[in-house]
Design a protein around this motif. Sequence first.
Motif, PDB file in Angstrom:
ATOM      1  N   LEU A   1      10.831 -10.975 -17.059  1.00 20.72           N
ATOM      2  CA  LEU A   1      11.320 -10.107 -15.991  1.00 20.72           C
ATOM      3  C   LEU A   1      11.081 -10.752 -14.632  1.00 20.72           C
ATOM      4  O   LEU A   1      11.867 -10.582 -13.695  1.00 20.72           O
ATOM      5  CB  LEU A   1      10.633  -8.737 -16.055  1.00 20.72           C
ATOM      6  CG  LEU A   1      11.038  -7.838 -17.225  1.00 20.72           C
ATOM      7  CD1 LEU A   1      10.090  -6.646 -17.317  1.00 20.72           C
ATOM      8  CD2 LEU A   1      12.475  -7.366 -17.074  1.00 20.72           C
ATOM      9  N   THR A   2       9.983 -11.483 -14.517  1.00 17.95           N
ATOM     10  CA  THR A   2       9.697 -12.212 -13.280  1.00 17.95           C
ATOM     11  C   THR A   2      10.728 -13.308 -13.064  1.00 17.95           C
ATOM     12  O   THR A   2      11.220 -13.522 -11.948  1.00 17.95           O
ATOM     13  CB  THR A   2       8.286 -12.820 -13.333  1.00 17.95           C
ATOM     14  OG1 THR A   2       7.332 -11.771 -13.490  1.00 17.95           O
ATOM     15  CG2 THR A   2       7.970 -13.582 -12.057  1.00 17.95           C
ATOM     16  N   SER A   3      11.087 -14.005 -14.141  1.00 18.13           N
ATOM     17  CA  SER A   3      12.085 -15.060 -14.025  1.00 18.13           C
ATOM     18  C   SER A   3      13.457 -14.490 -13.678  1.00 18.13           C
ATOM     19  O   SER A   3      14.219 -15.097 -12.919  1.00 18.13           O
ATOM     20  CB  SER A   3      12.170 -15.855 -15.333  1.00 18.13           C
ATOM     21  OG  SER A   3      10.985 -16.597 -15.527  1.00 18.13           O
ATOM     22  N   ALA A   4      13.793 -13.324 -14.250  1.00 19.25           N
ATOM     23  CA  ALA A   4      15.076 -12.694 -13.934  1.00 19.25           C
ATOM     24  C   ALA A   4      15.153 -12.380 -12.450  1.00 19.25           C
ATOM     25  O   ALA A   4      16.204 -12.570 -11.812  1.00 19.25           O
ATOM     26  CB  ALA A   4      15.253 -11.421 -14.751  1.00 19.25           C
ATOM     27  N   PHE A   5      14.055 -11.900 -11.896  1.00 19.68           N
ATOM     28  CA  PHE A   5      14.007 -11.619 -10.470  1.00 19.68           C
ATOM     29  C   PHE A   5      14.211 -12.906  -9.679  1.00 19.68           C
ATOM     30  O   PHE A   5      14.986 -12.952  -8.719  1.00 19.68           O
ATOM     31  CB  PHE A   5      12.664 -10.975 -10.115  1.00 19.68           C
ATOM     32  CG  PHE A   5      12.624 -10.342  -8.759  1.00 19.68           C
ATOM     33  CD1 PHE A   5      12.865  -8.984  -8.605  1.00 19.68           C
ATOM     34  CD2 PHE A   5      12.339 -11.085  -7.620  1.00 19.68           C
ATOM     35  CE1 PHE A   5      12.837  -8.384  -7.360  1.00 19.68           C
ATOM     36  CE2 PHE A   5      12.301 -10.504  -6.373  1.00 19.68           C
ATOM     37  CZ  PHE A   5      12.549  -9.143  -6.238  1.00 19.68           C
ATOM     38  N   ALA A   6      13.537 -13.958 -10.116  1.00 28.29           N
ATOM     39  CA  ALA A   6      13.634 -15.222  -9.390  1.00 28.29           C
ATOM     40  C   ALA A   6      15.018 -15.844  -9.506  1.00 28.29           C
ATOM     41  O   ALA A   6      15.513 -16.446  -8.557  1.00 28.29           O
ATOM     42  CB  ALA A   6      12.565 -16.193  -9.910  1.00 28.29           C
TER      43      ALA A   6
ATOM     44  N   GLY B   1       6.178 -22.881  -8.444  1.00 29.12           N
ATOM     45  CA  GLY B   1       6.290 -22.725  -9.890  1.00 29.12           C
ATOM     46  C   GLY B   1       4.937 -22.660 -10.557  1.00 29.12           C
ATOM     47  O   GLY B   1       4.707 -21.839 -11.459  1.00 29.12           O
ATOM     48  N   GLY B   2       4.017 -23.511 -10.137  1.00 26.13           N
ATOM     49  CA  GLY B   2       2.671 -23.458 -10.685  1.00 26.13           C
ATOM     50  C   GLY B   2       1.981 -22.147 -10.381  1.00 26.13           C
ATOM     51  O   GLY B   2       1.318 -21.552 -11.240  1.00 26.13           O
ATOM     52  N   THR B   3       2.157 -21.658  -9.158  1.00 25.14           N
ATOM     53  CA  THR B   3       1.544 -20.386  -8.772  1.00 25.14           C
ATOM     54  C   THR B   3       2.060 -19.248  -9.640  1.00 25.14           C
ATOM     55  O   THR B   3       1.283 -18.426 -10.150  1.00 25.14           O
ATOM     56  CB  THR B   3       1.840 -20.084  -7.295  1.00 25.14           C
ATOM     57  OG1 THR B   3       1.358 -21.154  -6.489  1.00 25.14           O
ATOM     58  CG2 THR B   3       1.177 -18.785  -6.860  1.00 25.14           C
ATOM     59  N   PHE B   4       3.371 -19.188  -9.836  1.00 30.42           N
ATOM     60  CA  PHE B   4       3.961 -18.105 -10.617  1.00 30.42           C
ATOM     61  C   PHE B   4       3.671 -18.244 -12.102  1.00 30.42           C
ATOM     62  O   PHE B   4       3.607 -17.231 -12.819  1.00 30.42           O
ATOM     63  CB  PHE B   4       5.466 -18.039 -10.372  1.00 30.42           C
ATOM     64  CG  PHE B   4       5.846 -17.081  -9.284  1.00 30.42           C
ATOM     65  CD1 PHE B   4       6.273 -15.809  -9.582  1.00 30.42           C
ATOM     66  CD2 PHE B   4       5.754 -17.454  -7.960  1.00 30.42           C
ATOM     67  CE1 PHE B   4       6.612 -14.921  -8.587  1.00 30.42           C
ATOM     68  CE2 PHE B   4       6.091 -16.586  -6.947  1.00 30.42           C
ATOM     69  CZ  PHE B   4       6.524 -15.298  -7.257  1.00 30.42           C
TER      70      PHE B   4
ATOM     71  N   ALA C   1       9.712 -19.944  -8.934  1.00 32.59           N
ATOM     72  CA  ALA C   1       9.383 -18.674  -9.577  1.00 32.59           C
ATOM     73  C   ALA C   1      10.191 -18.457 -10.849  1.00 32.59           C
ATOM     74  O   ALA C   1       9.817 -17.626 -11.676  1.00 32.59           O
ATOM     75  CB  ALA C   1       9.617 -17.516  -8.602  1.00 32.59           C
ATOM     76  N   VAL C   2      11.303 -19.182 -11.016  1.00 31.25           N
ATOM     77  CA  VAL C   2      12.044 -19.164 -12.279  1.00 31.25           C
ATOM     78  C   VAL C   2      11.374 -20.090 -13.286  1.00 31.25           C
ATOM     79  O   VAL C   2      11.076 -19.702 -14.422  1.00 31.25           O
ATOM     80  CB  VAL C   2      13.509 -19.620 -12.077  1.00 31.25           C
ATOM     81  CG1 VAL C   2      14.206 -19.780 -13.414  1.00 31.25           C
ATOM     82  CG2 VAL C   2      14.262 -18.620 -11.219  1.00 31.25           C
ATOM     83  N   VAL C   3      11.122 -21.315 -12.862  1.00 32.77           N
ATOM     84  CA  VAL C   3      10.636 -22.347 -13.779  1.00 32.77           C
ATOM     85  C   VAL C   3       9.222 -22.038 -14.270  1.00 32.77           C
ATOM     86  O   VAL C   3       8.925 -22.184 -15.473  1.00 32.77           O
ATOM     87  CB  VAL C   3      10.674 -23.729 -13.096  1.00 32.77           C
ATOM     88  CG1 VAL C   3      10.023 -24.789 -13.986  1.00 32.77           C
ATOM     89  CG2 VAL C   3      12.110 -24.122 -12.776  1.00 32.77           C
ATOM     90  N   GLY C   4       8.354 -21.600 -13.358  1.00 31.82           N
ATOM     91  CA  GLY C   4       6.964 -21.372 -13.730  1.00 31.82           C
ATOM     92  C   GLY C   4       6.784 -20.379 -14.869  1.00 31.82           C
ATOM     93  O   GLY C   4       6.181 -20.711 -15.903  1.00 31.82           O
TER      94      GLY C   4
END
Length: 390
Positions: A43-48, A216-219, A339-342
């Motif tokens: 869901l986080t990736s969908a947002f990103a 990406g690392g953070t997310f 935020a997508v990749v992470g």
Amino acid sequence: MPLPLYLLALAVFVMGTSEFMLAGLVPAVATDLDVSIGAAGLLTSAFAVGMVVGAPLMAAFARRWPPRSTLLLCLLVFAGCHVAGALTPDFSILLATRAVSAVATAGFLAVALSTATALVPPDRKGRALSILLSGTTIATVAGVPAGALLGDALGWRATFWAIALLCLPAALGVILGIPNGRRSPGHGTPTLRAELGALTSPRLILAMLLGAMINGGTFAVLTFLAPIVTETAELADGWVPVVLVVFGVGSFLGVTIAGRLSDRRPGLVLAVGGPLLLAGWVVLALAASSPVLLIAMVLVQGMLSFGVGSTLIARVLYAATDAPTMAGSYATAALNIGAVVGPVLGAIVLADGRPPTAPIWVAGMLVTIALALIGATGFPRDRPVAHAAR
């Protein structure tokens, strides 16, 4: 700094709360909608994804729209998506609402960033960015933990309703603080084609790539922080919002400190903060089973990741000076490509049956690649920006 910047930061706080709140709600969403933890994390990736796609599209369409009307429209769509998400029993529909709300968020941020940089002198872009990002970091300090507590007490859907309601004071802040004069590119303003052509600049591409890797690392870690707290450190569920608060405090400190340095000393921030960030991910991965060390390192990593990340995103704004109406969308896209990749990489490593700390190693890998690129290219090559004469 102008008051409208802080009013924009209020709206960014609401949107940041929505973007980050799933870090504390992933287990509850997975259980309620009968999906895996890894799937719920997407869901986080969908947002990103919505942010990455929506930022340039919305910025392009809104080049001539009145800023206040554009920002209010984005807030309305954003609120409507959260109402729909709170009502749906279907995971695929929830996934779709996250993507659409992200497009609205992207449009808001793209316009907000362009508005913010137009409100300050040319040498204060990093400082303006830090004020906007403070809305996001305060969301991690207050909004996200509050959402986790609300979700724990009343269910994750209650958090979605709360986000929709918070759009009301955010909209009021936009109405009161942002002028509604029609934006009309004047003499010397680049065409849309010329602004899109800025994406061929190696300096801009590199700045976006580096910012995406750090974010990406953070997310990768933040999205799956709840299982690390409850399974690896074996803390009770009630500690999840506490750890999120600690991360938020660190991130607020990071953007505040970096905001004062990123305009004039970006190389110093990256040279010191980058290696420390990498070392911190390694320490966190190895020490996550100790509650005390886990909490301490979450504070440190929140500060380092947002300090280094915001400095790199400020370099995107500087590198995109030839694209005044699109620069904000490029910065937004860079943030959210990461935020997508992470989370995707985090979900992949968790799907292989690895322990909850596996996403931390993903973060370390991304930072390692970023540092190698910085070392190979000598980034940033920009000279320190002198303050404009007063």
